[in-house]
Design a protein around this motif. Structure first.
Motif, mmCIF file in Angstrom:
data_model
loop_
_atom_site.group_PDB
_atom_site.id
_atom_site.type_symbol
_atom_site.label_atom_id
_atom_site.label_comp_id
_atom_site.label_asym_id
_atom_site.label_seq_id
_atom_site.Cartn_x
_atom_site.Cartn_y
_atom_site.Cartn_z
ATOM 1 N N ILE A 108 0.810 -0.976 0.003
ATOM 2 C CA ILE A 108 0.106 0.202 0.008
ATOM 3 C C ILE A 108 0.895 1.162 0.044
ATOM 4 O O ILE A 108 0.595 2.238 -0.848
ATOM 5 C CB ILE A 108 -1.160 0.029 1.235
ATOM 6 C CG1 ILE A 108 -1.976 -1.352 1.215
ATOM 7 C CG2 ILE A 108 -1.692 1.362 1.189
ATOM 8 C CD1 ILE A 108 -2.872 -1.089 0.191
ATOM 9 N N ARG A 123 -4.907 3.215 1.204
ATOM 10 C CA ARG A 123 -5.839 2.402 1.952
ATOM 11 C C ARG A 123 -7.144 2.350 1.912
ATOM 12 O O ARG A 123 -7.866 1.215 1.863
ATOM 13 C CB ARG A 123 -5.178 2.438 3.451
ATOM 14 C CG ARG A 123 -5.361 1.210 4.395
ATOM 15 C CD ARG A 123 -4.603 1.095 5.678
ATOM 16 N NE ARG A 123 -3.176 1.221 5.414
ATOM 17 C CZ ARG A 123 -2.505 2.214 5.676
ATOM 18 N NH1 ARG A 123 -2.768 3.408 6.192
ATOM 19 N NH2 ARG A 123 -1.197 2.149 5.605
ATOM 20 N N TRP A 126 -8.710 3.748 -0.516
ATOM 21 C CA TRP A 126 -9.269 3.148 -1.856
ATOM 22 C C TRP A 126 -9.227 1.636 -2.012
ATOM 23 O O TRP A 126 -10.231 0.777 -2.607
ATOM 24 C CB TRP A 126 -8.280 3.715 -3.183
ATOM 25 C CG TRP A 126 -8.317 5.093 -3.387
ATOM 26 C CD1 TRP A 126 -9.428 5.969 -3.145
ATOM 27 C CD2 TRP A 126 -7.349 6.002 -3.735
ATOM 28 N NE1 TRP A 126 -9.359 7.347 -3.473
ATOM 29 C CE2 TRP A 126 -8.064 7.068 -4.020
ATOM 30 C CE3 TRP A 126 -6.243 5.775 -4.510
ATOM 31 C CZ2 TRP A 126 -7.536 8.269 -4.557
ATOM 32 C CZ3 TRP A 126 -5.750 6.702 -4.993
ATOM 33 C CH2 TRP A 126 -6.009 8.083 -4.865
ATOM 34 N N ALA A 127 -8.318 0.791 -1.316
ATOM 35 C CA ALA A 127 -8.199 -0.629 -1.330
ATOM 36 C C ALA A 127 -9.394 -1.163 -0.541
ATOM 37 O O ALA A 127 -10.139 -2.133 -0.817
ATOM 38 C CB ALA A 127 -6.819 -1.110 -0.945
ATOM 39 N N THR A 184 -6.500 -6.103 -3.760
ATOM 40 C CA THR A 184 -5.418 -6.463 -3.140
ATOM 41 C C THR A 184 -5.438 -7.806 -2.635
ATOM 42 O O THR A 184 -6.542 -8.487 -2.691
ATOM 43 C CB THR A 184 -5.543 -5.390 -1.749
ATOM 44 O OG1 THR A 184 -6.642 -5.984 -0.987
ATOM 45 C CG2 THR A 184 -5.442 -4.006 -1.824
ATOM 46 N N ARG A 221 -0.983 -6.425 2.933
ATOM 47 C CA ARG A 221 -1.978 -6.396 1.689
ATOM 48 C C ARG A 221 -0.760 -5.640 0.327
ATOM 49 O O ARG A 221 -0.030 -4.864 0.488
ATOM 50 C CB ARG A 221 -2.820 -5.118 1.824
ATOM 51 C CG ARG A 221 -3.900 -5.952 2.727
ATOM 52 C CD ARG A 221 -5.249 -5.180 2.736
ATOM 53 N NE ARG A 221 -5.260 -3.755 2.663
ATOM 54 C CZ ARG A 221 -6.084 -2.791 3.045
ATOM 55 N NH1 ARG A 221 -7.325 -3.498 2.911
ATOM 56 N NH2 ARG A 221 -6.199 -1.645 2.747
ATOM 57 N N ILE A 267 -0.871 -5.123 -4.017
ATOM 58 C CA ILE A 267 -1.581 -4.837 -5.145
ATOM 59 C C ILE A 267 -0.856 -5.331 -6.258
ATOM 60 O O ILE A 267 0.401 -5.033 -6.704
ATOM 61 C CB ILE A 267 -1.824 -3.322 -5.437
ATOM 62 C CG1 ILE A 267 -2.660 -2.863 -4.109
ATOM 63 C CG2 ILE A 267 -2.757 -2.846 -6.512
ATOM 64 C CD1 ILE A 267 -2.673 -1.280 -4.037
#
Length: 131
Positions: free
Chosen positions: A6, A21, A23-24, A31, A39, A41
């Protein structure tokens, strides 16, 4: 394929880690967790999302992106290979940079969508460094 934490994604997108974070958490970018529970991406997902963020804005007032010594670290969002020449696009925060270079240079650098790279600009030339 390279994956990004992240924090790394936030730096490439030109936003705070808290924004990345959120947005995830909101499902705006997918993720997955590594063996240590961090986490991550996927690089291709981050490349696509970086284009979306650049086109739609980040929602952060202080999201201006500056480079030291004309270096734009970012993520490769497109690679088009011809017989001799190649076309590489990098999303560096809100900036989209495009470079035309030899196919041989792209192959030697191993450039692929989703990987980190730095575009260096001098006058009208853009040079790509793999990072």
């Amino acid at each position: 394929m390279q994956s990004y934490t992240i924090g790394q994604a936030a730096r490439l997108l030109g936003v705070s880690p808290d924004t990345a974070r959120r947005w995830a958490d909101a499902g705006k970018v997918a993720t997955h967790r590594d063996d240590g529970g961090r986490r991550l991406i996927d690089g291709r997902d981050l490349a696509a999302f970086s284009i979306e963020v650049a086109q739609n804005g980040t929602g952060e007032d202080d999201a201006s992106y500056t480079s030291a010594r004309n270096a734009f670290p970012g993520i490769v969002t497109a690679v088009t290979l011809g017989d001799v020449a190649a076309h590489v696009e990098i999303q560096a925060g809100p900036h989209r940079l495009v470079s035309l270079l030899t196919r041989e240079a792209v192959e030697e650098l191993g450039l692929e969508v989703g990987m980190q790279a730095t575009a260096r600009v001098k006058s009208t030339s853009v040079h790509i460094d793999r990072t």
